[in-house]
Write a protein that holds these residues in place. Sequence first.
Motif, PDB file in Angstrom:
ATOM      1  N   ARG A  37      45.197  37.920  36.991  1.00  0.00           N
ATOM      2  CA  ARG A  37      44.384  38.261  38.347  1.00  0.00           C
ATOM      3  C   ARG A  37      44.991  39.751  38.623  1.00  0.00           C
ATOM      4  NH1 ARG A  37      40.437  34.771  39.461  1.00  0.00           N
ATOM      5  NH2 ARG A  37      41.363  34.439  41.696  1.00  0.00           N
ATOM      6  N   VAL A  38      43.658  40.072  39.008  1.00  0.00           N
ATOM      7  CA  VAL A  38      44.872  41.442  39.839  1.00  0.00           C
ATOM      8  C   VAL A  38      45.311  41.357  41.381  1.00  0.00           C
ATOM      9  CG1 VAL A  38      44.444  44.078  40.004  1.00  0.00           C
ATOM     10  CG2 VAL A  38      43.387  42.753  37.875  1.00  0.00           C
ATOM     11  N   GLY A  39      46.272  41.785  41.440  1.00  0.00           N
ATOM     12  CA  GLY A  39      46.573  41.296  42.422  1.00  0.00           C
ATOM     13  C   GLY A  39      47.170  43.264  43.347  1.00  0.00           C
ATOM     14  N   LYS A  40      47.397  43.191  44.507  1.00  0.00           N
ATOM     15  CA  LYS A  40      48.542  44.456  45.134  1.00  0.00           C
ATOM     16  C   LYS A  40      50.482  43.846  45.408  1.00  0.00           C
ATOM     17  CE  LYS A  40      45.063  44.825  47.340  1.00  0.00           C
ATOM     18  NZ  LYS A  40      44.032  44.435  48.983  1.00  0.00           N
ATOM     19  N   THR A  41      50.540  45.442  45.307  1.00  0.00           N
ATOM     20  CA  THR A  41      52.095  45.278  45.896  1.00  0.00           C
ATOM     21  C   THR A  41      52.251  45.846  47.122  1.00  0.00           C
ATOM     22  OG1 THR A  41      52.711  46.807  44.896  1.00  0.00           O
ATOM     23  CG2 THR A  41      53.146  44.104  43.553  1.00  0.00           C
ATOM     24  N   VAL A  42      52.471  45.451  48.081  1.00  0.00           N
ATOM     25  CA  VAL A  42      53.050  46.498  49.179  1.00  0.00           C
ATOM     26  C   VAL A  42      54.573  46.750  49.531  1.00  0.00           C
ATOM     27  CG1 VAL A  42      52.589  46.678  51.542  1.00  0.00           C
ATOM     28  CG2 VAL A  42      50.717  45.794  50.034  1.00  0.00           C
ATOM     29  N   THR A  43      54.993  47.279  49.702  1.00  0.00           N
ATOM     30  CA  THR A  43      56.232  47.748  49.995  1.00  0.00           C
ATOM     31  C   THR A  43      56.581  48.765  50.928  1.00  0.00           C
ATOM     32  OG1 THR A  43      56.894  49.337  48.144  1.00  0.00           O
ATOM     33  CG2 THR A  43      57.139  47.750  47.148  1.00  0.00           C
TER      34      THR A  43
END
Lengths: 81, 229
Positions: A37-43
Motif C-alpha cells: 500500500r502506498v500512502g504519504k506522511t505529513v510532518t
Amino acid sequence: MKVTVFVSPKTTVLDPQGAAVEQAMKSLGHETVESVRVGKTVTFEMSGEDSPEVRSKLDELCDGLLSNPVIEDYRFEIEEG
Amino acid sequence: MKVAILQFPGSNCDWDAEHAVQDVLNVPAKRVWHKSGLPAETEAVIVPGGFSFGDYLRCGAIARFSPIMLGLKEFVEKGGQVLGICNGFQILCEAGLLPGALVRNDCMEFRCLNQSLRVENSNDRFNQSKFGSAISLPIAHGEGNYRADETVLAELEANAQVLLRYEGNPNGSINDIAGIRNQAGNVYGMMPHPERAVEPHHPCQDGLPVLDAFLEPIRKNNPIELSAS
C-alpha cells in the motif's frame, strides 16, 4: 513538538499505486512481498504540548484536510521537544 | 448573470465552460474567483475541470476549503443546481456535496480520449429521452476511479443517482460510474467534459444536450423542484 501524520489508503479501497509497486517488487525477484500500500506522511512543527485538546485538534485536521475518511485512514505521532 | 463558473488556482476548463454556456448555448455566464462570494444573482453553478491547487494532497482537497465553498454549500442547501466536471466532480466529493471519492485510475495512466458512455434513466432532466442511450464525451483524467463503500453504492443504485456509465471502463471506476447526482437531485458530478464537445470542430457535439439539460430550469426561469429520489 514535531508531529508526523501517516495517511494510507483504506484496506477496503483499491490502491492502484500499491499494486503497481508490488508488481515492480516482484519483477525484481522479491516474490514473497504482498499487500503493498502506498500512502504519504505529513510532518510539521506545532507549538504547545501533547494533551487531549491538542490530539483532538489534530484529529480535526487529519479528518478534514490531511486525509479523506471515505478512502483513507490516518494515524499521527507526536515527538516532544 | 445566471451561471457562475468557479475559478480556483489551477482551474483550466473555466473558459471552455464559459464559452459553451454563454457563446454556444446563449445563457449568461461569469467566471467567479474562489476568494469571492457567490454572486447573489447566481442561478446555477459550474465547478470546472483542471488541477485546482495543483492537485496537491488529493484532487480537490484544498479547493474544498476555499471561501467560495461556504456560499456554494448554502446555495446547494437552498436547492440551487450545481454541475461539477472532472476536477469539479472531485471537489464536490471532497466537500461532501456528492457521495464517494475519486482515486487513481487502476491502469495508473492519464486517460485522454473520446469516451463512449451509457446514459442512465436518472431523473426528469438527465435521462435517455434527452440524450439517447449512448453518447460519447471527451475524458482527460488521472484520478477518475470512482469509489464508494457498499452502503453508499447500494443507495446510489437504488435511488437511480447514476447519470452516466463508461462503455469499456477506462479507469477502474466501480460499477462503471462516470457521473452521479446527489439524492435531492440538484448537484451533478461527472468525469467527462461536456464543455469540450459543443462545437463542429470538436470530436463530437454530445456535450450540447448534457449542458442544455443542466441549464433547462434556468432557461425557463423555473428552478428545479427537489425530489426525494
